[in-house]
Design a protein around this motif. Structure first.
Motif, PDB file in Angstrom:
ATOM      1  N   ASP A  21       0.833  -1.204   0.000  1.00 54.80           N
ATOM      2  CA  ASP A  21       0.000   0.000   0.000  1.00 54.80           C
ATOM      3  C   ASP A  21       0.868   1.254   0.000  1.00 54.80           C
ATOM      4  O   ASP A  21       0.594   2.213  -0.724  1.00 54.80           O
ATOM      5  CB  ASP A  21      -0.944   0.011   1.214  1.00 54.80           C
ATOM      6  CG  ASP A  21      -1.962  -1.113   1.159  1.00 54.80           C
ATOM      7  OD1 ASP A  21      -2.358  -1.498   0.039  1.00 54.80           O
ATOM      8  OD2 ASP A  21      -2.351  -1.602   2.233  1.00 54.80           O
ATOM      9  N   LEU A  22       1.912   1.235   0.786  1.00 55.95           N
ATOM     10  CA  LEU A  22       2.841   2.361   0.833  1.00 55.95           C
ATOM     11  C   LEU A  22       3.618   2.480  -0.483  1.00 55.95           C
ATOM     12  O   LEU A  22       3.884   3.585  -0.950  1.00 55.95           O
ATOM     13  CB  LEU A  22       3.799   2.206   2.011  1.00 55.95           C
ATOM     14  CG  LEU A  22       4.659   3.404   2.365  1.00 55.95           C
ATOM     15  CD1 LEU A  22       3.803   4.641   2.615  1.00 55.95           C
ATOM     16  CD2 LEU A  22       5.493   3.095   3.598  1.00 55.95           C
ATOM     17  N   ASN A  24       2.436   1.657  -3.480  1.00 62.84           N
ATOM     18  CA  ASN A  24       1.503   2.272  -4.430  1.00 62.84           C
ATOM     19  C   ASN A  24       1.358   3.770  -4.180  1.00 62.84           C
ATOM     20  O   ASN A  24       1.281   4.555  -5.124  1.00 62.84           O
ATOM     21  CB  ASN A  24       0.146   1.580  -4.363  1.00 62.84           C
ATOM     22  CG  ASN A  24       0.190   0.201  -4.970  1.00 62.84           C
ATOM     23  OD1 ASN A  24       0.921  -0.054  -5.912  1.00 62.84           O
ATOM     24  ND2 ASN A  24      -0.594  -0.702  -4.419  1.00 62.84           N
ATOM     25  N   ALA A  25       1.337   4.169  -2.923  1.00 63.12           N
ATOM     26  CA  ALA A  25       1.269   5.596  -2.594  1.00 63.12           C
ATOM     27  C   ALA A  25       2.531   6.315  -3.051  1.00 63.12           C
ATOM     28  O   ALA A  25       2.473   7.436  -3.566  1.00 63.12           O
ATOM     29  CB  ALA A  25       1.064   5.774  -1.087  1.00 63.12           C
ATOM     30  N   GLN A  26       3.691   5.663  -2.895  1.00 60.44           N
ATOM     31  CA  GLN A  26       4.962   6.245  -3.332  1.00 60.44           C
ATOM     32  C   GLN A  26       4.975   6.417  -4.846  1.00 60.44           C
ATOM     33  O   GLN A  26       5.421   7.440  -5.360  1.00 60.44           O
ATOM     34  CB  GLN A  26       6.123   5.341  -2.895  1.00 60.44           C
ATOM     35  CG  GLN A  26       7.483   5.846  -3.284  1.00 60.44           C
ATOM     36  CD  GLN A  26       7.956   6.983  -2.408  1.00 60.44           C
ATOM     37  OE1 GLN A  26       7.665   7.005  -1.220  1.00 60.44           O
ATOM     38  NE2 GLN A  26       8.678   7.903  -2.964  1.00 60.44           N
ATOM     39  N   GLU A  29       2.823   9.331  -5.780  1.00 60.50           N
ATOM     40  CA  GLU A  29       3.512  10.576  -5.445  1.00 60.50           C
ATOM     41  C   GLU A  29       4.601  10.900  -6.483  1.00 60.50           C
ATOM     42  O   GLU A  29       4.765  12.050  -6.889  1.00 60.50           O
ATOM     43  CB  GLU A  29       4.136  10.464  -4.054  1.00 60.50           C
ATOM     44  CG  GLU A  29       4.799  11.722  -3.570  1.00 60.50           C
ATOM     45  CD  GLU A  29       5.374  11.560  -2.173  1.00 60.50           C
ATOM     46  OE1 GLU A  29       6.496  12.041  -1.953  1.00 60.50           O
ATOM     47  OE2 GLU A  29       4.698  10.951  -1.322  1.00 60.50           O
TER      48      GLU A  29
END
Length: 62
Positions: A21-22, A24-26, A29
């Protein structure tokens, strides 16, 4: 211009596997910062478990 980014942040300190999840967020961004993701490659440890990801990015202006 291209850059290589290593992503190895885990959800919990005792859990070796990266937080997807992190990740995908990275990636979201990175794309919002005017970079394009060229590839994402999994890196494994000695036991074959995914320990990190290598992200190849390039400037969207190029």
């Amino acid at each position: 211009m291209r850059k290589v980014v290593i992503f190895d942040k885990a959800k919990k300190w005792w859990h070796e596997s990266p937080d997807l999840d992190l990740l995908n967020a990275q990636i979201a961004e990175i794309e919002n910062d005017n970079w394009a993701v060229v590839s994402v490659t999994a890196n494994t440890n000695l036991f074959g478990m995914i320990s990190s990801f290598t992200i190849l990015i390039e400037s969207a202006d190029s």
